[in-house]
Enzyme design. Structure first.
Site, short mmCIF file in Angstrom:
data_model
loop_
_atom_site.label_atom_id
_atom_site.label_comp_id
_atom_site.label_asym_id
_atom_site.label_seq_id
_atom_site.Cartn_x
_atom_site.Cartn_y
_atom_site.Cartn_z
NE ARG A 1 -7.27 4.54 5.32
CZ ARG A 1 -6.80 5.45 6.09
NH1 ARG A 1 -6.76 5.51 7.36
NH2 ARG A 1 -5.39 5.75 5.40
NE ARG B 1 0.24 10.54 11.02
CZ ARG B 1 -0.24 9.21 8.90
NH1 ARG B 1 -1.36 8.64 9.67
NH2 ARG B 1 0.19 8.83 8.82
CB CYS C 1 -4.98 10.72 11.76
SG CYS C 1 -3.46 9.64 12.49
CG ASP D 1 2.88 1.52 9.06
OD1 ASP D 1 2.32 2.57 9.91
OD2 ASP D 1 3.64 1.43 7.78
CE LYS E 1 -1.77 1.31 3.62
NZ LYS E 1 -1.83 3.41 3.95
CG ASN E 2 2.63 2.77 3.31
OD1 ASN E 2 1.10 2.73 3.62
ND2 ASN E 2 3.22 2.51 4.81
C1 UD1 Z 1 4.18 6.99 6.44
C2 UD1 Z 1 2.76 5.78 5.78
C3 UD1 Z 1 2.87 4.94 7.32
C4 UD1 Z 1 3.37 5.44 8.22
C5 UD1 Z 1 5.26 6.72 8.65
C6 UD1 Z 1 6.20 5.69 9.19
C7 UD1 Z 1 2.13 6.03 3.56
C8 UD1 Z 1 1.28 6.61 3.21
N1 UD1 Z 1 2.15 6.30 5.24
O1 UD1 Z 1 3.75 7.82 7.16
O2 UD1 Z 1 2.02 4.18 7.38
O3 UD1 Z 1 3.76 4.32 9.65
O4 UD1 Z 1 5.00 7.02 7.05
O5 UD1 Z 1 7.27 4.77 9.13
O6 UD1 Z 1 4.04 5.54 3.65
N2 UD1 Z 1 6.45 14.67 10.91
C9 UD1 Z 1 6.72 15.94 11.18
N3 UD1 Z 1 6.73 16.71 10.00
C10 UD1 Z 1 6.09 16.47 8.90
C11 UD1 Z 1 5.89 14.96 8.33
C12 UD1 Z 1 6.37 14.34 9.41
O7 UD1 Z 1 6.78 16.69 12.10
O8 UD1 Z 1 6.03 16.94 8.14
C13 UD1 Z 1 6.81 13.23 11.95
C14 UD1 Z 1 5.27 12.71 12.02
O9 UD1 Z 1 4.64 13.64 12.52
C15 UD1 Z 1 5.69 11.42 12.54
C16 UD1 Z 1 7.63 11.07 12.12
O10 UD1 Z 1 7.49 12.67 11.33
O11 UD1 Z 1 6.14 11.56 14.27
C17 UD1 Z 1 6.88 10.44 11.04
O12 UD1 Z 1 6.70 10.77 9.90
P1 UD1 Z 1 6.03 10.56 8.15
O13 UD1 Z 1 7.08 9.64 7.87
O14 UD1 Z 1 5.81 11.60 7.64
O15 UD1 Z 1 4.98 9.21 7.97
P2 UD1 Z 1 3.66 9.38 7.53
O16 UD1 Z 1 4.87 9.83 5.44
O17 UD1 Z 1 2.63 10.02 7.38
#
Ligand code: UD1
Length: 415
Positions: A395, A121, A116, A303, A22-23
């Site tokens: 999902r 997030r 969420c 995850d 999925k990711n």
């Molecule tokens: C993706 C995955 C999700 C997984 C996560 C971590 C997808 C669709 N989803 O989510 O399943 O659990 O990676 O491996 O691929 N952060 C910030 N600011 C930002 C972006 C992130 O502070 O702009 C922080 C987040 O709050 C979190 C950390 O960075 O604590 C990691 O988040 P991130 O790697 O961005 O997760 P996603 O891409 O949302």
């Protein structure tokens, strides 16, 4: 509303073929918007999230055709670079269209995702990264409005190696003027595949799979075909269930993506066998308690945190699970406790007292991986477990009941 009924305590034995990740597929689908023409993606998992992304691609003007696990996306006539709140709020990964739409059209409006089930997030790294590439980014009525005639390469350093921000910036930078260097970039296998896909389209990305990625902007891209990597989180979920309940083999897996999980499973006493893309786990008579701390790749994935906690509820002794990636991601804990587990959470740390067994009960799923942990818990529990709000599981897991039932589980769905 859909419910899953599990009659637990049945041993699991057999083989499961993994679906595409999925990711990995979601950012690839978004990347198809970068250029006109048809992209063919094979091994697309049939999930609620891939269907949401298809809907979004169609809303912006793409034409799609899904046949089994093959998806064709024709982006020739994309003309509405707007991602509406109604879709983005149901799936945060919709935010992935921000980078490619901005790169192709010089202007886009994408709804801000909001919070969420596992905390705030934020998307600040995505936005700051685009600003560093020269975009003017404003918030208008809940929408991010990003504008830039042509993005310009720059040096970007994330405070944390965010998967989503790395993906978005890669897609924005691939056709920018000049070179972009992303430091503290994510190196998850799904990001590796996105980089490879962008290079197949004509991109010039180096440092793939490291925390320092360079993107030399190119003038033109052309559509390409790609087959999605296997879902390491689906693999991990089935292997964890196997370590609790019998002997499970996952087919079509990538052992290199699962190294830490496999080490942790071995520490529980389970036997692991790897033969090419076939990974097997056999449970031990006594499941030993093993602590886990989540981390970015190649560390233990957040995850698979919820599923690990489920396994530890029946270990012989106490264990500690710490989530360093998402600090609030424990909504499955009160539900597992309804099955008789003894778990206490303080900040980002869960302490689990192993019990002899769990007992079935009605529980509620709150997000994709929490739902998976409740399925594992329900399979381990004696008697009947009823899981409500199962749309969360749909999902992220393709044919999950079918796959578990082929291993000997007793799972039915009530519509
Ligand atoms: C993706 C995955 C999700 C997984 C996560 C971590 C997808 C669709 N989803 O989510 O399943 O659990 O990676 O491996 O691929 N952060 C910030 N600011 C930002 C972006 C992130 O502070 O702009 C922080 C987040 O709050 C979190 C950390 O960075 O604590 C990691 O988040 P991130 O790697 O961005 O997760 P996603 O891409 O949302």
């Amino acid at each position: 509303m859909d419910k899953i009924i599990i009659h637990g305590g049945k041993p699991l034995k057999g083989e499961v073929t993994l679906s595409g990740a999925k990711n990995a597929v979601l950012p690839i689908m978004a990347a198809s918007l970068l250029v006109g023409g048809t992209t063919h993606i094979s091994r697309v998992p049939d999930l609620r999230d891939t269907r949401t992304m298809i809907k979004l691609l169609e809303l912006v003007g793409a034409k799609t055709h899904l046949k089994g696990n093959d998806l064709w996306i024709d982006s020739e006539h994309v003309d509405t670079p707007v991602a509406p709140y109604d879709l983005v709020k149901t799936m945060r990964a919709s935010f992935y269209v921000l980078g490619p739409l901005l790169a192709r059209f010089g202007e886009t409006k994408v709804s801000l995702p909001g919070g969420c089930a596992w905390g705030p997030r934020p998307v600040d790294y995505h936005l700051r990264g685009l600003e560093l590439l020269g975009a003017k980014v404003t918030l208008e009525k809940g929408y991010i409005h990003a504008k830039a005639k042509r993005l310009k390469g720059n040096h970007i350093r994330f405070d944390f190696p965010s998967v989503g921000a790395t993906g978005n910036i890669l897609m924005a930078a691939v056709t920018a003027h000049g070179t972009t260097v992303i430091e503290n970039a994510a190196c998850e296998p799904e990001i590796v595949q996105l980089c490879q896909f962008l290079n197949l389209m004509g991109g010039k990305i180096t440092g793939i799979g490291t925390h320092k990625i360079s993107v030399e902007g190119v003038k033109e891209l052309s559509p390409s075909d790609v087959s999605v990597i296997p879902d390491r989180i689906e693999a991990g979920t089935f292997l964890i269930a196997g370590a609790a309940l019998g002997e499970v083999t996952v087919l079509g897996g990538e052992p290199g993506h699962l190294k830490v999980l496999l080490e942790k499973l071995e520490q529980t006493g389970a036997k692991i066998k790897i033969s090419g893309k076939k990974i097997s786990v056999r449970k031990s008579d006594v499941i030993l308690p093993v602590d886990v701390t989540t981390a970015v790749f190649p560390g233990y994935p957040t995850d698979l945190q919820a599923q690990w906690i489920a396994l530890m509820t029946i270990a012989k002794g106490d264990s500690v699970v710490t989530d360093t990636v998402y600090h609030d991601r424990f909504s499955h804990v009160p539900e597992l406790n309804r099955l008789g587990a003894e778990i206490q959470v303080s900040d980002n740390v869960a302490c689990i007292k192993g019990r002899k067994h769990l007992v079935g009960a009605p529980v509620m799923s709150t997000d994709i991986r929490a739902s998976a942990s409740l399925i594992v818990g329900g399979l381990m529990a004696q008697g009947k477990t009823e899981i409500s709000r199962v749309y969360h599981i749909d999902r992220g897991y393709e044919k999950i009941e079918e796959k578990f039932n082929s291993l000997g589980a007793d799972i039915t769905r009530l519509n």
